[in-house]
Design a protein around this motif. Sequence first.
Motif, PDB file in Angstrom:
ATOM      1  N   SER A   1      47.247  27.348  38.132  1.00 47.96           N
ATOM      2  CA  SER A   1      48.967  27.664  37.975  1.00 47.96           C
ATOM      3  C   SER A   1      49.010  27.806  40.307  1.00 47.96           C
ATOM      4  O   SER A   1      48.308  28.540  40.723  1.00 47.96           O
ATOM      5  N   VAL A   2      49.982  27.454  40.537  1.00 48.04           N
ATOM      6  CA  VAL A   2      49.882  27.940  42.206  1.00 48.04           C
ATOM      7  C   VAL A   2      50.552  29.490  42.321  1.00 48.04           C
ATOM      8  O   VAL A   2      51.839  29.865  41.056  1.00 48.04           O
TER       9      VAL A   2
ATOM     10  N   LEU B   1      35.781  19.453  40.089  1.00 48.00           N
ATOM     11  CA  LEU B   1      36.557  19.514  40.441  1.00 48.00           C
ATOM     12  C   LEU B   1      37.808  20.663  39.646  1.00 48.00           C
ATOM     13  O   LEU B   1      38.062  21.309  40.700  1.00 48.00           O
ATOM     14  N   ALA B   2      37.697  20.658  38.443  1.00 52.57           N
ATOM     15  CA  ALA B   2      38.377  21.962  38.207  1.00 52.57           C
ATOM     16  C   ALA B   2      37.769  23.651  39.221  1.00 52.57           C
ATOM     17  O   ALA B   2      39.033  24.584  39.192  1.00 52.57           O
ATOM     18  N   ARG B   3      36.328  24.037  38.694  1.00 51.01           N
ATOM     19  CA  ARG B   3      36.045  25.106  39.368  1.00 51.01           C
ATOM     20  C   ARG B   3      36.784  25.215  40.769  1.00 51.01           C
ATOM     21  O   ARG B   3      37.195  25.931  41.582  1.00 51.01           O
ATOM     22  N   GLY B   4      36.518  24.088  41.688  1.00 47.33           N
ATOM     23  CA  GLY B   4      37.041  24.120  42.757  1.00 47.33           C
ATOM     24  C   GLY B   4      38.364  24.246  42.960  1.00 47.33           C
ATOM     25  O   GLY B   4      39.149  24.975  44.432  1.00 47.33           O
ATOM     26  N   LYS B   5      39.135  23.626  42.393  1.00 46.05           N
ATOM     27  CA  LYS B   5      40.584  24.321  42.918  1.00 46.05           C
ATOM     28  C   LYS B   5      41.007  25.004  42.245  1.00 46.05           C
ATOM     29  O   LYS B   5      41.588  26.275  42.687  1.00 46.05           O
TER      30      LYS B   5
ATOM     31  N   VAL C   1      42.761  28.083  44.959  1.00 37.95           N
ATOM     32  CA  VAL C   1      43.927  28.374  44.290  1.00 37.95           C
ATOM     33  C   VAL C   1      43.509  30.576  44.126  1.00 37.95           C
ATOM     34  O   VAL C   1      44.695  31.170  44.499  1.00 37.95           O
ATOM     35  N   SER C   2      42.352  30.436  43.632  1.00 33.31           N
ATOM     36  CA  SER C   2      42.572  32.526  43.566  1.00 33.31           C
ATOM     37  C   SER C   2      42.157  33.206  44.456  1.00 33.31           C
ATOM     38  O   SER C   2      42.472  34.317  44.789  1.00 33.31           O
ATOM     39  N   GLN C   3      41.866  32.342  45.846  1.00 37.90           N
ATOM     40  CA  GLN C   3      42.073  33.565  47.013  1.00 37.90           C
ATOM     41  C   GLN C   3      43.447  33.678  47.848  1.00 37.90           C
ATOM     42  O   GLN C   3      43.170  34.063  48.762  1.00 37.90           O
ATOM     43  N   ILE C   4      44.149  32.988  46.814  1.00 39.80           N
ATOM     44  CA  ILE C   4      45.184  32.704  47.823  1.00 39.80           C
ATOM     45  C   ILE C   4      45.835  33.947  47.768  1.00 39.80           C
ATOM     46  O   ILE C   4      46.205  34.723  49.053  1.00 39.80           O
ATOM     47  N   PRO C   5      46.178  34.531  46.582  1.00 41.21           N
ATOM     48  CA  PRO C   5      46.774  36.594  46.018  1.00 41.21           C
ATOM     49  C   PRO C   5      44.916  37.163  46.707  1.00 41.21           C
ATOM     50  O   PRO C   5      45.858  37.974  47.941  1.00 41.21           O
ATOM     51  N   MET C   6      44.329  37.074  47.060  1.00 41.52           N
ATOM     52  CA  MET C   6      43.413  37.384  48.083  1.00 41.52           C
ATOM     53  C   MET C   6      43.560  37.857  48.862  1.00 41.52           C
ATOM     54  O   MET C   6      43.366  38.841  49.729  1.00 41.52           O
TER      55      MET C   6
ATOM     56  N   GLN D   1      52.593  28.037  53.791  1.00 42.83           N
ATOM     57  CA  GLN D   1      51.745  27.838  54.136  1.00 42.83           C
ATOM     58  C   GLN D   1      50.825  27.541  52.375  1.00 42.83           C
ATOM     59  O   GLN D   1      49.795  26.278  52.141  1.00 42.83           O
ATOM     60  N   ALA D   2      50.731  28.576  52.107  1.00 48.43           N
ATOM     61  CA  ALA D   2      49.810  29.038  50.764  1.00 48.43           C
ATOM     62  C   ALA D   2      50.342  27.927  49.616  1.00 48.43           C
ATOM     63  O   ALA D   2      49.235  27.985  48.884  1.00 48.43           O
ATOM     64  N   THR D   3      51.861  28.796  49.658  1.00 49.36           N
ATOM     65  CA  THR D   3      51.708  27.171  48.197  1.00 49.36           C
ATOM     66  C   THR D   3      51.854  25.902  48.222  1.00 49.36           C
ATOM     67  O   THR D   3      51.852  25.315  47.998  1.00 49.36           O
TER      68      THR D   3
END
Length: 628
Positions: A214-215, A552-556, A560-565, A589-591
Amino acid sequence: DKPYTAVALAYRFPGYRNKDYAAGQILENVLSSQRADLFGLVAQGKALQASFTDFDTHPQAGSAAAFAVVPVTTKAEDAIALVRGVLDNYRKNGVPSALVEVEKNRAIAQAEYKANSIEGLAFQWSQAVAVEGRSSPDEILAALKRVNVADVNRVLRSYVAPAHEIVGIAAPKTPGALAASSGRSTAPGPEHGATLLHHDPLPQWALAAFRNTSVPASTTAPVDSMLSNVIRLIVVPEHVSRTVVVSGSIDSSEAVQAPAGKDGIADVTSGLLPFGTTTLDRIALRSELDNIAAEVNAGTAFSLTSLSQNFDRGVALLADEELHPAFPASGFGAVKSEELGSVQGVVASPEHLAQVALNKALYPAGDPVQRFATPQTVSSLTPDDIKTYYSGVYRPDMTTIVVVGDVDPQRAKDTFEKYFGAWRATGPRPVVELPPVPNNAPADAVVPDPQRIQSQVRLAQVAAIKRTDPDFAPLSVANESFGGGGSSILFHDVRDVHGLVYGVSSQAQFEKNRSMFEVQFASDPGKINQAQSLIMADLKDLSVNGLDANELARGKASLVSQIPMRVASFAGIARQLIRYAQLGLPLNQATVDARNEINVTNDQVKSTVSKWIRPKDFVRVILGPDAQ
């Protein structure tokens, strides 16, 4: 071969459990101070870098070394003599007592600064508890506070002793520039009967976790405003520590803005800023910063780290260094000499020649990225050139400043208005963006490097997609699964299964007017063509069949996991916001990206890869032995 010579004078040093450990840490910082004589070698134009640092420390013993990096035109023996001269003087006369107190105060402030970063705070505690065997970081802080000048001088004379000195020299062996051979691409096409082996299917529990991506909730609340001179000021209040981090960026490009024949002028200009202001000379400026334990870096990318109680004074000193440089004649001579020596090494280095070859093949003749500093362009620089370049490039209307930390947004705005508000630009805003370019043709270049036994290979091509294009999200997802990390298709297929490379990855770089897609790998010369064939086969499969459900799931999930990092530190928050501001993107823009990436379909992946990536148009540059 590196474009410089490095020397190190190494010594046994106190370990964590040694009674002299705290004094050794203060000694290290004193010797590395910009007010100390080691850095004086840099200020005098005798070295590119000089410092003293500990390394490989254990409970009972450690090690430390005085380092100097000098141009290739400087003999290693001369560099060693310079460093020895500094250390001999301090052994004879002792270190400055004022610097001991400064570094004790800085150590206390540094402990506070580490709380700005989740990683920094975790490292601080794990280092203290797991490595050094202390109950908390407060123990070493208490020990540092007890250190006096006599302790520091005793450690200097006992440990940094000539009788126990080990000298290391790293000097380039390649005499002069190597030639890069180039021509039309001879890279192989897809290997006949190539066996593509992707990952085994994920277990259901893992696949379910990926599919529930999720976002991430936004954890920052930037306050966006404009100063009277149109500086864009973005403030993010964060109260996890009593500190403030300021990051500023002046949108600029030497390749676009430097006068013809003056390449290298940007580095000389920024290198002169620490040499003092119209009111404070170099040492006085560093002394004022030391008084508040603040850190300032000036240039087209500038920064300040200070305790929140010293925020006003820190901004004042940042503004003084950034806006009122003295450009002293002695400093100009030293910095120009350093830049000249550095460039003389760079132009002969294989890494530089590889980049030149890549740019020549990717971009049309006359493109700004074909410009590189040379000894001739640096030699031609004059003090008037520097002042003219500074006045044209350092402009408030091209500047974005991000403030993150323990400060009220209105207070931050008032402070920056006070110290930066009088800064004015003259003339029209310059155009600094690189222009759009046509698609490149295939090409092949080899840059020999006698010191390498394996080859570094870059496969690159210009992509006409822009950062603001709707295809950004599907192409990002495709790239992340294809070659974005250790769990990528390329890493698994080309390295894990077929064993053809030591490492392989892909990246897509998106800019305002031009972008680039690239695959890099390192392999034995005899495996280059086979590895490239398999990479091209994987890329073709991506454009035809896209990604399976797991990929596809792995890439998404990975994206997305990099955003909080990326926002796990004050500096990370600032970097992201400046990047978005300079690209003309919204601050959230990250969201926006996360929402778009989660919604990417496999049909979008196939169509996007087919649209933007051209398997027959890669430029191949081999650094090291040619393909066999």
